[in-house]
Write a protein that holds these residues in place. Sequence first.
Motif, PDB file in Angstrom:
ATOM      1  N   GLY A   1       0.814  -1.209   0.000  1.00  0.00           N
ATOM      2  CA  GLY A   1       0.000   0.000   0.000  1.00  0.00           C
ATOM      3  C   GLY A   1       0.848   1.259   0.000  1.00  0.00           C
ATOM      4  N   LEU A   2       1.941   1.258   0.756  1.00  0.00           N
ATOM      5  CA  LEU A   2       2.834   2.410   0.777  1.00  0.00           C
ATOM      6  C   LEU A   2       3.496   2.615  -0.586  1.00  0.00           C
ATOM      7  CD1 LEU A   2       4.621   2.251   4.254  1.00  0.00           C
ATOM      8  CD2 LEU A   2       3.247   4.140   3.362  1.00  0.00           C
ATOM      9  N   SER A   3       3.841   1.517  -1.239  1.00  0.00           N
ATOM     10  CA  SER A   3       4.423   1.634  -2.583  1.00  0.00           C
ATOM     11  C   SER A   3       3.438   2.292  -3.541  1.00  0.00           C
ATOM     12  CB  SER A   3       4.826   0.251  -3.108  1.00  0.00           C
ATOM     13  OG  SER A   3       5.941  -0.255  -2.408  1.00  0.00           O
ATOM     14  N   ARG A   4       2.169   1.904  -3.438  1.00  0.00           N
ATOM     15  CA  ARG A   4       1.153   2.511  -4.312  1.00  0.00           C
ATOM     16  C   ARG A   4       0.989   3.999  -3.998  1.00  0.00           C
ATOM     17  NH1 ARG A   4      -1.511  -2.554  -3.444  1.00  0.00           N
ATOM     18  NH2 ARG A   4      -2.712  -1.634  -1.728  1.00  0.00           N
ATOM     19  N   ARG A   5       0.952   4.338  -2.727  1.00  0.00           N
ATOM     20  CA  ARG A   5       0.822   5.747  -2.359  1.00  0.00           C
ATOM     21  C   ARG A   5       2.002   6.557  -2.891  1.00  0.00           C
ATOM     22  NH1 ARG A   5      -2.851   8.156   1.063  1.00  0.00           N
ATOM     23  NH2 ARG A   5      -1.824   9.916   0.044  1.00  0.00           N
ATOM     24  N   LEU A   6       3.194   5.980  -2.790  1.00  0.00           N
ATOM     25  CA  LEU A   6       4.387   6.673  -3.238  1.00  0.00           C
ATOM     26  C   LEU A   6       4.368   6.887  -4.755  1.00  0.00           C
ATOM     27  CD1 LEU A   6       7.034   7.870  -2.215  1.00  0.00           C
ATOM     28  CD2 LEU A   6       8.076   5.613  -2.506  1.00  0.00           C
ATOM     29  N   LYS A   7       3.969   5.850  -5.492  1.00  0.00           N
ATOM     30  CA  LYS A   7       3.938   5.948  -6.954  1.00  0.00           C
ATOM     31  C   LYS A   7       2.890   6.955  -7.435  1.00  0.00           C
ATOM     32  CE  LYS A   7       5.710   1.300  -7.652  1.00  0.00           C
ATOM     33  NZ  LYS A   7       5.370  -0.126  -7.933  1.00  0.00           N
ATOM     34  N   GLY A   8       1.858   7.167  -6.629  1.00  0.00           N
ATOM     35  CA  GLY A   8       0.834   8.142  -6.980  1.00  0.00           C
ATOM     36  C   GLY A   8       1.111   9.536  -6.477  1.00  0.00           C
ATOM     37  N   SER A   9       2.313   9.732  -5.908  1.00  0.00           N
ATOM     38  CA  SER A   9       2.659  11.028  -5.329  1.00  0.00           C
ATOM     39  C   SER A   9       3.705  11.730  -6.195  1.00  0.00           C
ATOM     40  CB  SER A   9       3.215  10.827  -3.913  1.00  0.00           C
ATOM     41  OG  SER A   9       4.541  10.323  -3.962  1.00  0.00           O
ATOM     42  N   ALA A  10       4.137  12.872  -5.700  1.00  0.00           N
ATOM     43  CA  ALA A  10       5.169  13.631  -6.402  1.00  0.00           C
ATOM     44  C   ALA A  10       6.571  13.270  -5.929  1.00  0.00           C
ATOM     45  CB  ALA A  10       4.934  15.130  -6.197  1.00  0.00           C
ATOM     46  N   PHE A  11       6.683  12.237  -5.081  1.00  0.00           N
ATOM     47  CA  PHE A  11       7.967  11.911  -4.459  1.00  0.00           C
ATOM     48  C   PHE A  11       8.548  10.625  -5.029  1.00  0.00           C
ATOM     49  CE2 PHE A  11       5.185  14.027  -1.359  1.00  0.00           C
ATOM     50  CZ  PHE A  11       5.893  15.214  -1.194  1.00  0.00           C
ATOM     51  N   ALA A  12       9.861  10.613  -5.182  1.00  0.00           N
ATOM     52  CA  ALA A  12      10.523   9.440  -5.748  1.00  0.00           C
ATOM     53  C   ALA A  12      10.797   8.380  -4.692  1.00  0.00           C
ATOM     54  CB  ALA A  12      11.845   9.858  -6.411  1.00  0.00           C
ATOM     55  N   THR A  13      11.002   8.798  -3.450  1.00  0.00           N
ATOM     56  CA  THR A  13      11.293   7.872  -2.363  1.00  0.00           C
ATOM     57  C   THR A  13      10.453   8.214  -1.154  1.00  0.00           C
ATOM     58  OG1 THR A  13      13.063   9.193  -1.393  1.00  0.00           O
ATOM     59  CG2 THR A  13      13.675   7.665  -3.175  1.00  0.00           C
ATOM     60  N   ILE A  14      10.330   7.259  -0.238  1.00  0.00           N
ATOM     61  CA  ILE A  14       9.543   7.492   0.963  1.00  0.00           C
ATOM     62  C   ILE A  14      10.212   8.554   1.844  1.00  0.00           C
ATOM     63  CG2 ILE A  14      10.574   5.746   2.496  1.00  0.00           C
ATOM     64  CD1 ILE A  14       6.800   6.199   1.994  1.00  0.00           C
ATOM     65  N   GLY A  15      11.541   8.589   1.832  1.00  0.00           N
ATOM     66  CA  GLY A  15      12.243   9.598   2.614  1.00  0.00           C
ATOM     67  C   GLY A  15      11.974  11.004   2.116  1.00  0.00           C
TER      68      GLY A  15
END
Length: 357
Positions: free
Chosen positions: A339-353
């Motif tokens: 789920g976090l991977s999906r949220r990240l891919k749908g965001s403006a950020f390349a990494t969780i950090g």
Amino acid sequence: MYRLLFSLVIGRVPAETAHHLTMRLLRAIQAVPGAAPLLRRLLAPRDPALAVHALGLDFPSPLGLAAGFDKDATVFEALGAFGFGHVEIGTLTGRPQPGNPRPRMFRLPRDRALINRMGFNNEGSSSAADRLRRRRRPGMVVGVNIGKTKAVPEAEAAADYVASTERVAPHADYLVVNVSSPNTPGLRNLQAVEHLRPLLTAVREAADRSAPRRVPLLVKIAPDLADDDIDAVADLALDLGLDGIIATNTTISRDGLASAPAATKEAGGLSGAPLKARSLEVLRRLHARTGDRLTLISVGGIETADDAWERIRAGATLVQAYTGMIYGGPFWAHRMNRGLSRRLKGSAFATIGAARP
């Protein structure tokens, strides 16, 4: 499937009995050659964008298992195989102790919560240190949470913490001073800055002389602290050069619960969904006070990837959960990472950090 199994079977078994059965299963997984590595290949976080570098350590995911589940460092390798980026063991005390009388753990399914008054039941920091010394997968991040032995007077608390520190610091990836459990009489008094400063100073010195490298040191605080006291702890952590703060432990509040009064009146610390709002509030206050000078680990009411994402966007470097896994089942961490991977891919950020403010 797990929800049906929980409602029909698991939820009818006393909470602590279910915990012990789960521990037996995890020990069995560790004992079978190849079982844990196979689970790890199937369930471990695979998305490199979820990796976090914090506390001088590399975490494959920001999601960890909070202290309280693996109290004696017996199953952390199996737990790591189910998808957690790190596992925090404990709480350990200087002396072995049985904890409080049973029953001492209670489910509140309507609130997706738990009440526990375990009382730091554990075999003592010496036994855990022996197990940590023998761990087979040194690359896995394992934190160690230490607390005060119930029989030790408050005036002698520092010596008790120091004894545990000297035993476990050489084998811990990071160390947590727990002064926030509501289930050891007088423990929360140690959160007051005048008591906390000499305690943390003594633990830091003990860790430095016991371990071959500098072990990151964090303090875990309660959600029930007043805002001014949260600020004071944050300022103290900065002043002492601590590495981070874990926020928050369980709460003694029972506000807004939907469960029957017979269940909610039980003494102990409440964890799970009802803690979500206050835990997030404390995190935001800490981040506003400390910025990026401390590693903030957010705990309390994290059930979904959206919850974890919200904490990261509010300033958490890492997140932890326990109750979320109890109600979510054995593959909960794996689902959370996806789920976090999906949220990240749908965001403006390349990494969780990069998603942290």
